[in-house]
Design an enzyme around this catalytic site. Sequence first.
Site, short mmCIF file in Angstrom:
data_model
loop_
_atom_site.label_atom_id
_atom_site.label_comp_id
_atom_site.label_asym_id
_atom_site.label_seq_id
_atom_site.Cartn_x
_atom_site.Cartn_y
_atom_site.Cartn_z
N TRP A 11 0.82 -1.22 0.00
CA TRP A 11 0.00 0.00 0.00
C TRP A 11 0.84 1.26 0.00
O TRP A 11 0.33 2.34 -0.29
CB TRP A 11 -0.93 0.02 1.23
CG TRP A 11 -0.21 -0.19 2.52
CD1 TRP A 11 -0.09 -1.38 3.21
CD2 TRP A 11 0.51 0.78 3.30
NE1 TRP A 11 0.68 -1.21 4.34
CE2 TRP A 11 1.06 0.11 4.43
CE3 TRP A 11 0.76 2.15 3.16
CZ2 TRP A 11 1.82 0.76 5.39
CZ3 TRP A 11 1.52 2.80 4.11
CH2 TRP A 11 2.04 2.11 5.21
N ASN A 12 2.14 1.18 0.34
CA ASN A 12 2.87 2.43 0.57
C ASN A 12 3.22 3.18 -0.71
O ASN A 12 3.36 4.40 -0.71
CB ASN A 12 4.11 2.21 1.46
CG ASN A 12 5.10 1.25 0.87
OD1 ASN A 12 4.78 0.49 -0.05
ND2 ASN A 12 6.30 1.26 1.39
N LYS A 32 -2.65 -9.01 -7.15
CA LYS A 32 -3.52 -8.72 -6.00
C LYS A 32 -2.92 -7.49 -5.30
O LYS A 32 -1.87 -7.59 -4.66
CB LYS A 32 -3.54 -9.93 -5.06
CG LYS A 32 -4.78 -10.12 -4.21
CD LYS A 32 -5.03 -9.07 -3.17
CE LYS A 32 -3.95 -9.03 -2.11
NZ LYS A 32 -4.06 -7.83 -1.21
N PRO A 33 -3.56 -6.32 -5.47
CA PRO A 33 -3.01 -5.12 -4.82
C PRO A 33 -3.35 -5.10 -3.33
O PRO A 33 -4.23 -5.82 -2.88
CB PRO A 33 -3.72 -3.99 -5.56
CG PRO A 33 -5.03 -4.57 -5.98
CD PRO A 33 -4.79 -6.05 -6.21
N ALA A 34 -2.67 -4.24 -2.60
CA ALA A 34 -2.92 -4.11 -1.17
C ALA A 34 -4.37 -3.72 -0.90
O ALA A 34 -4.96 -2.93 -1.66
CB ALA A 34 -1.98 -3.06 -0.58
N GLY A 88 6.48 -6.62 0.84
CA GLY A 88 5.71 -6.54 2.09
C GLY A 88 6.56 -7.03 3.25
O GLY A 88 7.79 -6.95 3.21
N SER A 89 5.90 -7.60 4.25
CA SER A 89 6.62 -7.92 5.49
C SER A 89 7.44 -9.21 5.34
O SER A 89 7.11 -10.09 4.54
CB SER A 89 5.62 -8.07 6.64
OG SER A 89 4.93 -9.29 6.50
N GLU A 136 10.73 -8.55 -1.75
CA GLU A 136 11.26 -7.27 -1.28
C GLU A 136 10.59 -7.03 0.06
O GLU A 136 9.44 -6.65 0.13
CB GLU A 136 10.92 -6.20 -2.33
CG GLU A 136 11.82 -4.99 -2.26
CD GLU A 136 11.18 -3.89 -1.47
OE1 GLU A 136 11.38 -3.88 -0.23
OE2 GLU A 136 10.50 -3.05 -2.06
N LEU A 137 11.34 -7.32 1.15
CA LEU A 137 10.72 -7.44 2.47
C LEU A 137 11.14 -6.30 3.39
O LEU A 137 11.62 -5.27 2.93
CB LEU A 137 11.07 -8.81 3.05
CG LEU A 137 10.77 -9.99 2.10
CD1 LEU A 137 11.21 -11.32 2.69
CD2 LEU A 137 9.29 -10.03 1.72
N CYS A 178 10.14 1.15 2.93
CA CYS A 178 11.01 0.05 3.42
C CYS A 178 12.45 0.50 3.56
O CYS A 178 13.21 -0.10 4.30
CB CYS A 178 10.98 -1.11 2.44
SG CYS A 178 9.36 -1.75 2.17
C1 SIN Z 1 9.36 0.54 -0.66
O1 SIN Z 1 9.20 1.18 0.36
O2 SIN Z 1 9.11 -0.66 -0.69
C2 SIN Z 1 9.86 1.16 -1.93
C3 SIN Z 1 10.52 2.45 -1.77
C4 SIN Z 1 11.16 2.96 -3.03
O3 SIN Z 1 10.95 2.47 -4.13
O4 SIN Z 1 11.94 3.89 -2.90
#
Ligand code: SIN
Length: 493
Positions: A158-159, A182-184, A238-239, A260-261, A294
């Site tokens: 979602w971010n 499947k989006p957030a 995600g997590s 990508e966690l 992240c």
């Molecule tokens: C993320 O927070 O997963 C991606 C951040 C970014 O692409 O800079």
Amino acid sequence: MPLTLRCDELIRSQNFIAGRWCDGAEARTLAVTDPADDARFAAVPDSGAADAHAALAAAHAAFPAWRATPAKQRAAALKRWNDLILAHQDDLGRLISREQGKPLAEGRAEVAYAASYVEWFAEEATRAYGDVIPAPLAGRRMMAVKEPVGVVAAITPWNFPAAMIARKIAPALAAGCTVVCKPAEDTPLTSLALVRLAEEAGFPAGTLNIVTASRERTPEVVDVWLADARVRKISFTGSTPVGKHLARASAATLKKLSLELGGNAPFIVFDDADLDAAVDGLMAAKFRNGGQTCVCPNRVYVHEAVHDAFVERLAAHVGALVVGPASRAESQIGPMINARAVEKIERHVQDAIAKGARIVVGGQRVRNARADGPNYFAPTVLTGATPAMACAGEETFGPVVPVFRFANEADVVAHANDTPFGLAAYFYSRDVARIWRVADALETGIVGINEGAIAAEAAPFGGVKESGYGREGSRYGLDDYLHIKYLCQGQLG
Ligand code: SIN
């Protein structure tokens, strides 16, 4: 307030499967809310197993024709998609801000960031080169060619509701894969709008399919894709616990994975750093999207010789940030995504204070005439942070800067690496020898050296350790959607 856009076509409330917009099989709906006030303003399908099966069947049926489509044609479709995304930058930016909460300027910037991945992979589509291998035996020709892996399941966060879907779907389609997505649950509308533009760009029916689902029903959707051998790859942001679950559950069919966690990024300010540049870099890296990225610095280590001067300058910048809803032009920090997010931030701050941290600025929720909602948290600087605090071990995912004091390089590098995570790290120094020493020693997939804004479509984004594996963006990003086939021809005389 109802949602209105210049192009109302972009407001979608259905799944997209096999080239058609359709309701969920069970007519259950998922409310979409504005994090600024938690008010519901739209609804999308709360899909289940039947929808997941339908999407997968469509992607599987579309795969043979799409993989056979010349790369130049696939690239042309991606370029049209890129152009359409940019042509609708205002609308998409408003959509992102409405459902995700980031300020409008950041919403618009995210659209450009998303489009940059689409453009990049349109160009990379035509460069999936193989190799001719010098044969060790006479009478043979040996080659390595690259092929699309097959159907890809993209599960997005979602971010960055536009950028993350773009950087998964664009390389998949460029490589010749077809996609189920499947989006957030918090931010489905941006993804649906992007898929609407992909439809307009002319991707054939079934190449790109999307189903929306609530947090409770997401496992039902994803389990269908995990169990089915026709899905050859999962790409997830995600997590870490969910990433581990996906790795375990896809083992039965040995799917390729890009994970990508979570991160726990250190940001180190050495005594030889340019302090103003370090403050600017920290502000850019930490407060982008209200600290909900992240890669945003989670632990800030400042050398004791510059600690007080750095904290003073940082506090002045942080204290000046304007908190408010995305809809107000002056807002710099929007609401957090939901109540759970604010509770976690509050827990981290209270835990730090209980263990001896001092609040320099912020430190509590905000609710006032401008930020009139339940999900606002004040941009915060804490000093006296220690490894025993929750904010040292867990990703806070909010606008909180815990400052740790350090005395020497070896110790601070050891502390920076003392985490199971390894996504991003940052440090500021003007000593060239130290720069290479520390860059080598940091156990992360990404290192910002005298730079806080590290993301770019041309760069490989991804982590090591429990931050996952696989790379997104860059020339390496296409490889994650390809496998290598070795061809050996004999009897050549
Ligand atoms: C993320 O927070 O997963 C991606 C951040 C970014 O692409 O800079």
